[in-house]
Enzyme design. Sequence first.
Site, PDB file in Angstrom:
ATOM      1  N   ASP A  30       0.845  -1.432   0.090  1.00 58.81           N
ATOM      2  CA  ASP A  30       0.599   0.114   0.209  1.00 58.81           C
ATOM      3  C   ASP A  30       1.033   1.316  -0.113  1.00 58.81           C
ATOM      4  OD1 ASP A  30      -3.547   0.308   0.827  1.00 58.81           O
ATOM      5  OD2 ASP A  30      -1.823   2.137   0.967  1.00 58.81           O
ATOM      6  N   GLN A  93     -14.385   1.768   1.395  1.00 53.24           N
ATOM      7  CA  GLN A  93     -13.512   1.987  -0.011  1.00 53.24           C
ATOM      8  C   GLN A  93     -13.253   2.532  -0.681  1.00 53.24           C
ATOM      9  OE1 GLN A  93     -15.630  -2.082  -2.534  1.00 53.24           O
ATOM     10  NE2 GLN A  93     -13.839  -1.338  -3.525  1.00 53.24           N
ATOM     11  N   SER A  94     -12.644   3.571  -1.641  1.00 57.90           N
ATOM     12  CA  SER A  94     -12.320   4.116  -2.016  1.00 57.90           C
ATOM     13  C   SER A  94     -11.220   3.903  -3.427  1.00 57.90           C
ATOM     14  CB  SER A  94     -10.916   4.795  -1.375  1.00 57.90           C
ATOM     15  OG  SER A  94      -9.523   4.337  -1.119  1.00 57.90           O
ATOM     16  N   HIS A  99     -10.240  -6.119  -3.390  1.00 54.32           N
ATOM     17  CA  HIS A  99      -8.466  -5.985  -2.460  1.00 54.32           C
ATOM     18  C   HIS A  99      -9.123  -6.768  -1.493  1.00 54.32           C
ATOM     19  CE1 HIS A  99      -9.835  -1.634  -2.264  1.00 54.32           C
ATOM     20  NE2 HIS A  99      -9.434  -2.298  -1.209  1.00 54.32           N
ATOM     21  N   LEU A 100      -8.347  -6.551  -0.835  1.00 57.04           N
ATOM     22  CA  LEU A 100      -7.906  -7.590   0.483  1.00 57.04           C
ATOM     23  C   LEU A 100      -6.664  -6.666   2.044  1.00 57.04           C
ATOM     24  CD1 LEU A 100      -9.260  -9.958  -0.666  1.00 57.04           C
ATOM     25  CD2 LEU A 100      -7.304 -11.561   0.771  1.00 57.04           C
ATOM     26  N   HIS A 101      -6.716  -5.958   2.743  1.00 56.01           N
ATOM     27  CA  HIS A 101      -6.209  -5.096   3.590  1.00 56.01           C
ATOM     28  C   HIS A 101      -5.235  -6.687   3.801  1.00 56.01           C
ATOM     29  CE1 HIS A 101      -6.445  -1.016   1.855  1.00 56.01           C
ATOM     30  NE2 HIS A 101      -7.716  -1.750   2.029  1.00 56.01           N
TER      31      HIS A 101
HETATM   32  P1  5GP Z   1      -9.648   0.938   0.138  1.00 61.87           P
HETATM   33  O1  5GP Z   1      -9.668   2.107   0.327  1.00 61.87           O
HETATM   34  O2  5GP Z   1     -10.542   0.511  -1.481  1.00 61.87           O
HETATM   35  O3  5GP Z   1     -10.244  -0.102   1.170  1.00 61.87           O
HETATM   36  O4  5GP Z   1      -8.136   1.040   0.342  1.00 61.87           O
HETATM   37  C1  5GP Z   1      -7.202   1.229  -1.082  1.00 61.87           C
HETATM   38  C2  5GP Z   1      -6.139   1.118  -0.567  1.00 61.87           C
HETATM   39  O5  5GP Z   1      -5.582   2.007  -1.518  1.00 61.87           O
HETATM   40  C3  5GP Z   1      -5.395   2.364   0.573  1.00 61.87           C
HETATM   41  O6  5GP Z   1      -5.555   1.137   1.581  1.00 61.87           O
HETATM   42  C4  5GP Z   1      -4.497   3.133  -0.231  1.00 61.87           C
HETATM   43  O7  5GP Z   1      -3.580   3.842   0.602  1.00 61.87           O
HETATM   44  C5  5GP Z   1      -4.237   3.066  -1.367  1.00 61.87           C
HETATM   45  N1  5GP Z   1      -3.426   3.565  -2.621  1.00 61.87           N
HETATM   46  C6  5GP Z   1      -4.168   4.789  -3.014  1.00 61.87           C
HETATM   47  N2  5GP Z   1      -3.680   4.591  -4.043  1.00 61.87           N
HETATM   48  C7  5GP Z   1      -2.712   4.326  -4.275  1.00 61.87           C
HETATM   49  C8  5GP Z   1      -1.466   4.035  -5.329  1.00 61.87           C
HETATM   50  O8  5GP Z   1      -0.858   4.445  -6.479  1.00 61.87           O
HETATM   51  N3  5GP Z   1      -0.402   2.459  -5.126  1.00 61.87           N
HETATM   52  C9  5GP Z   1      -0.884   1.716  -4.094  1.00 61.87           C
HETATM   53  N4  5GP Z   1      -0.015   0.836  -4.161  1.00 61.87           N
HETATM   54  N5  5GP Z   1      -2.129   2.001  -3.016  1.00 61.87           N
HETATM   55  C10 5GP Z   1      -2.660   2.978  -3.268  1.00 61.87           C
END
Ligand code: 5GP
Length: 114
Positions: A30, A93-94, A99-101
């Site tokens: 991340d 979710q953004s 995806h899994l963290h």
């Molecule tokens: P979500 O919020 O959708 O569950 O997780 C999206 C994740 O993508 C976030 O933890 C954020 O830090 C990560 N992220 C955002 N932009 C990028 C990027 O350009 N590259 C990587 N490797 N991770 C990113």
Amino acid sequence: MPETLFSKIIKGEIEADIVYQDDQCLAFKDLYPKAPLHVLVVPKKTIAMLADTTEQDKPLLGHLLSVGTKIAKDAGYADAFRVVINNGAGGGQSVFHLHLHILGGRNVKWAAIE
Ligand code: 5GP
């Protein structure tokens, strides 16, 4: 399906620090880590969110969990890691590609990682 940041990473159009990949998924660090270990495990199949998966995706979901577990164990967090899937904007979710963290290395409290 619209292109997302993660579909571009899968296609190699955007750089990422890849830690694992196979025919079904890609795992990369991340960019804004919330823990010393913060890896995202992403299916190569385009699925927007967990709620969009079907019966057919059960083996894939098992595979993603298995890969995430191996990454955490290999990093030394066999007994101290967390798996998070944010589903939908209301679920935090953004990026709308499933995806899994995989988080390890900090003392996570239930229902709050920050
Ligand atoms: P979500 O919020 O959708 O569950 O997780 C999206 C994740 O993508 C976030 O933890 C954020 O830090 C990560 N992220 C955002 N932009 C990028 C990027 O350009 N590259 C990587 N490797 N991770 C990113």
